[in-house]
Design a protein around this motif. Sequence first.
Motif, mmCIF file in Angstrom:
data_model
loop_
_atom_site.group_PDB
_atom_site.id
_atom_site.type_symbol
_atom_site.label_atom_id
_atom_site.label_comp_id
_atom_site.label_asym_id
_atom_site.label_seq_id
_atom_site.Cartn_x
_atom_site.Cartn_y
_atom_site.Cartn_z
ATOM 1 N N ASN A 154 0.630 -0.941 -0.217
ATOM 2 C CA ASN A 154 0.115 -0.211 -0.419
ATOM 3 C C ASN A 154 1.451 1.054 0.100
ATOM 4 O O ASN A 154 0.257 2.618 0.463
ATOM 5 N N SER A 155 2.393 1.154 -0.391
ATOM 6 C CA SER A 155 3.192 1.923 -0.419
ATOM 7 C C SER A 155 3.433 2.804 -1.605
ATOM 8 O O SER A 155 4.182 3.850 -1.309
ATOM 9 N N PHE A 156 2.860 2.318 -2.572
ATOM 10 C CA PHE A 156 3.171 3.420 -3.910
ATOM 11 C C PHE A 156 1.908 3.518 -4.874
ATOM 12 O O PHE A 156 1.196 3.304 -4.412
ATOM 13 N N GLY A 157 2.156 5.186 -4.836
ATOM 14 C CA GLY A 157 1.319 5.907 -5.132
ATOM 15 C C GLY A 157 0.275 5.603 -6.752
ATOM 16 O O GLY A 157 1.257 4.527 -7.638
ATOM 17 N N ASP B 84 1.171 6.750 -9.504
ATOM 18 C CA ASP B 84 2.282 7.504 -10.236
ATOM 19 C C ASP B 84 3.580 6.646 -10.074
ATOM 20 O O ASP B 84 4.561 6.845 -10.810
ATOM 21 N N PRO C 278 7.017 6.191 -3.846
ATOM 22 C CA PRO C 278 6.632 6.068 -2.839
ATOM 23 C C PRO C 278 5.569 6.552 -2.299
ATOM 24 O O PRO C 278 6.079 8.185 -2.669
ATOM 25 N N SER C 279 4.179 6.963 -1.724
ATOM 26 C CA SER C 279 3.633 7.609 -1.371
ATOM 27 C C SER C 279 3.336 8.578 0.013
ATOM 28 O O SER C 279 3.245 9.340 0.416
ATOM 29 N N ASP C 280 4.882 7.801 0.536
ATOM 30 C CA ASP C 280 4.689 8.358 2.147
ATOM 31 C C ASP C 280 6.444 9.465 1.668
ATOM 32 O O ASP C 280 7.264 8.949 1.177
ATOM 33 N N GLU C 281 5.900 10.701 2.844
ATOM 34 C CA GLU C 281 6.868 11.728 2.602
ATOM 35 C C GLU C 281 8.030 11.505 3.089
ATOM 36 O O GLU C 281 8.970 11.653 1.889
ATOM 37 N N LEU D 213 10.206 9.116 0.344
ATOM 38 C CA LEU D 213 10.426 8.999 -1.184
ATOM 39 C C LEU D 213 11.267 9.697 -0.980
ATOM 40 O O LEU D 213 11.988 10.488 -1.818
#
Length: 194
Positions: free
Chosen positions: A159-162, A164, A167-170, A173
Amino acid sequence: MNAKILVFSGSLRTGSYNTQLAKAAIKILSAEGAEVTEITLADYPLPILGADLLEKDGAPENAVKLAQLFQVHDGLFIACPEYNSSIPPLLKNVLDWVSVTKSDGTHDLKPYAGLTVALGAASPGALGGIRGLYHVRSVLMNVGTQIITEQCSVARAANSFGADGMPSDERTLSLLKKTCRSLLERVTVGRGRV
């Protein structure tokens, strides 16, 4: 000259989180101006390395191809799965075969000499595959690469890739960007060019 970076995942699994991580690194490295080559280890199948096999047949064609690729690039980004808190057998076999491949039949090969490496890992677990990176780091140090200190792990990767592909967590990323930028700062540009 722009840095030439070879990127690959140590996983062949369909939907691999480490392949997703490798592709995210490619986006960052390319945006930073690197000349990036992506490969999949599925295109370079190898037998399990053994001394008798090496003595009898020498390095297989795919080991030679990989050694040549390592040699003509300035750096590597490897996305590494974690198997039982350690290095996956696919990746270990590849790194070992490249280490014993000394010639392509015409030219001497020194695929690890002066090569700079960055590591990342992605895992469905809470630690993001970080435990396995210590073992990968040890192998790569032993064969003579320069490994940057920075590394990136993606925890709970399912659940950690958006959308795009990043990585969706700042924080994650930011770590990936820092790792990629550190790699580019530390490579010796042109070290592998012949």
